[in-house]
Design a protein around this motif. Structure first.
Motif, PDB file in Angstrom:
ATOM      1  N   ASP A  91      41.301  43.561  49.317  1.00 30.25           N
ATOM      2  CA  ASP A  91      42.254  44.156  51.187  1.00 30.25           C
ATOM      3  C   ASP A  91      43.043  44.624  51.364  1.00 30.25           C
ATOM      4  N   VAL A  92      43.642  44.823  52.718  1.00 32.02           N
ATOM      5  CA  VAL A  92      45.162  45.262  52.519  1.00 32.02           C
ATOM      6  C   VAL A  92      46.148  44.108  52.588  1.00 32.02           C
ATOM      7  N   ASP A  93      45.808  43.109  52.288  1.00 30.15           N
ATOM      8  CA  ASP A  93      47.210  42.349  52.219  1.00 30.15           C
ATOM      9  C   ASP A  93      47.188  41.328  50.730  1.00 30.15           C
ATOM     10  N   GLU A  94      46.235  42.632  49.830  1.00 32.82           N
ATOM     11  CA  GLU A  94      46.345  42.307  48.273  1.00 32.82           C
ATOM     12  C   GLU A  94      46.673  43.128  47.595  1.00 32.82           C
ATOM     13  N   PHE A  95      47.561  43.102  46.677  1.00 29.54           N
ATOM     14  CA  PHE A  95      48.605  43.094  45.692  1.00 29.54           C
ATOM     15  C   PHE A  95      48.895  42.912  44.058  1.00 29.54           C
ATOM     16  N   PRO A  96      48.409  44.030  43.578  1.00 31.11           N
ATOM     17  CA  PRO A  96      48.320  43.883  41.965  1.00 31.11           C
ATOM     18  C   PRO A  96      49.356  43.628  41.562  1.00 31.11           C
ATOM     19  N   ASN A  97      49.815  42.179  41.016  1.00 31.77           N
ATOM     20  CA  ASN A  97      51.300  42.168  40.424  1.00 31.77           C
ATOM     21  C   ASN A  97      51.062  42.617  38.981  1.00 31.77           C
ATOM     22  N   ILE A  98      51.348  43.572  38.300  1.00 28.17           N
ATOM     23  CA  ILE A  98      51.841  43.842  36.706  1.00 28.17           C
ATOM     24  C   ILE A  98      52.572  43.509  35.804  1.00 28.17           C
ATOM     25  N   HIS A  99      52.594  43.057  34.952  1.00 24.36           N
ATOM     26  CA  HIS A  99      54.038  42.151  34.037  1.00 24.36           C
ATOM     27  C   HIS A  99      54.191  43.439  33.167  1.00 24.36           C
ATOM     28  N   VAL A 100      53.016  43.901  32.455  1.00 25.54           N
ATOM     29  CA  VAL A 100      53.396  45.012  31.408  1.00 25.54           C
ATOM     30  C   VAL A 100      53.805  46.130  31.767  1.00 25.54           C
ATOM     31  N   GLY A 101      54.144  47.128  30.767  1.00 22.18           N
ATOM     32  CA  GLY A 101      54.466  48.618  30.414  1.00 22.18           C
ATOM     33  C   GLY A 101      55.139  48.755  31.537  1.00 22.18           C
TER      34      GLY A 101
END
Length: 346
Positions: A91-101
């Motif tokens: 959904d447009v209130d969801e953001f993947p926060n990726i910690h690697v690379g």
């Protein structure tokens, strides 16, 4: 590598550019939007973005009220989904926060060992006592959440999933895919959490109806988490309530949804690392065609709807109630009350 994001929207106009730009920054190459019954300019903005080649926009095919599942059923037949290497349903209130690379989906896939599915647990971000809607990145404004390992006294937290093309798909669910019932045990898909660990068996096979969308979050966020901004500003939350089926006359407002997601116990600003690239990409989108003007029209409509709602007594009461509402989730408050500890906490 092609990644298609699939989402459903209704009156999300002010937030579209941030969500699209953010996902472009992490490697999403294509977008499939389904919209329904928009009156804030969402559909007009999406049509303009589609003309420029940034997204594909379709009317939601649902004939009843099951908007999301009907859209996902249709998405499975769309070429932009069929041709993608990966599909991300969110959904447009969801953001993947990726910690690697380099903090991209590609880096996450590599860190997890290139499984057929990666499921990321929600991390619900609180309102931060922000009343007023501002047209600036959501990921910048809201920085506090519950303890990432616990939510409302539960260790298991819901997920959203990134799905590889060769997943033996029966159908897309809003939170996770479901594989075909005839898949043999040794041929079940490889599936990890946000730390690259195999997901729990009962989640994998959807054995427990109450847990088919979630699993324990402890230890699952080493490579990525999913920041979920379900509340945003109080202004936007009022408009969000109006967007759904809200008829509060002659009945009390239930603040459970708000309180369950407004736990500010934990500060996490790590997603702000995306802000420089995000701002640049938003400006790139705004510089094309009439995107900037259409975005501003959505912002104006959002504020106007807030103003109209606050002319109604029930919404003024809701606003006052939510400002005063406890920041303890109802389940935790009940537990502390039972233990005789509530007065000490408050």
């Amino acid at each position: 590598m092609s990644i298609t994001a699939v989402t459903c929207v209704k009156n999300e106009g002010p937030f579209l550019l941030e969500w699209i730009a953010f996902h472009q920054c992490i490697g999403v190459t294509d977008f499939l939007f389904y919209s329904n019954d928009c009156d804030d300019g969402t559909d007009t903005l999406l049509d303009a973005l589609a003309e420029l080649g940034h997204v594909q926009h379709l009317p939601n095919p649902a004939e009843g009220r099951n908007y999301q599942m009907e859209a996902l059923k249709d998405a499975k037949k769309q070429k932009v989904v069929q041709d993608a290497d990966w599909v991300w349903v969110a959904d447009v209130d969801e953001f993947p926060n990726i910690h690697v690379g380099d903090h991209s989906f590609a880096a996450l896939i590599d860190a997890c060992g290139n499984p057929q599915t990666i499921s990321l647990n929600f991390q619900f971000f609180a309102n931060n006592e922000i009343d007023t809607f501002e047209d600036r990145p959501v990921i910048e404004q809201f920085t506090h959440s519950h303890n990432p390992d616990l939510w409302c006294g539960e260790a298991a937290i819901e997920v959203k999933s990134l799905v590889r093309q060769d997943f033996p798909l029966q159908y897309f669910g809003a939170h996770r895919p479901f594989f075909q019932p005839k898949v043999k045990k040794k041929q079940r898909p490889s599936w990890t959490d946000g730390s690259g660990r195999d997901v729990p068996h009962r989640f994998l096979v959807a054995a427990n109806p109450r847990r088919i969308r979630r699993f324990p979050a402890a230890g699952s966020r080493s490579h990525a988490t999913l920041n979920h901004y379900a509340l945003r500003s109080l202004d936007s939350y009022l408009v969000k309530n109006d967007r759904g089926d809200v008829n509060r006359e002659n009945r009390a407002f239930d603040d459970t949804y708000w309180r369950e997601r407004n736990d500010p116990a934990w500060e996490d600003t790590s997603i702000r690392r995306y802000l420089p690239a995000l701002r640049k990409q938003i400006e790139t989108l705004k510089s094309q065609g009439n995107i900037a003007q259409l975005h501003e029209a959505c912002v104006t409509a959002h504020k106007a709807r807030r103003d109209a709602l606050l002319e109604q007594k029930e919404y003024r009461n809701m606003q006052k109630h939510l400002r005063r509402a406890s920041k303890l989730p109802p389940q935790e408050e009940a537990m502390l009350r039972d233990l005789g500890l509530l007065e000490e906490i408050l």
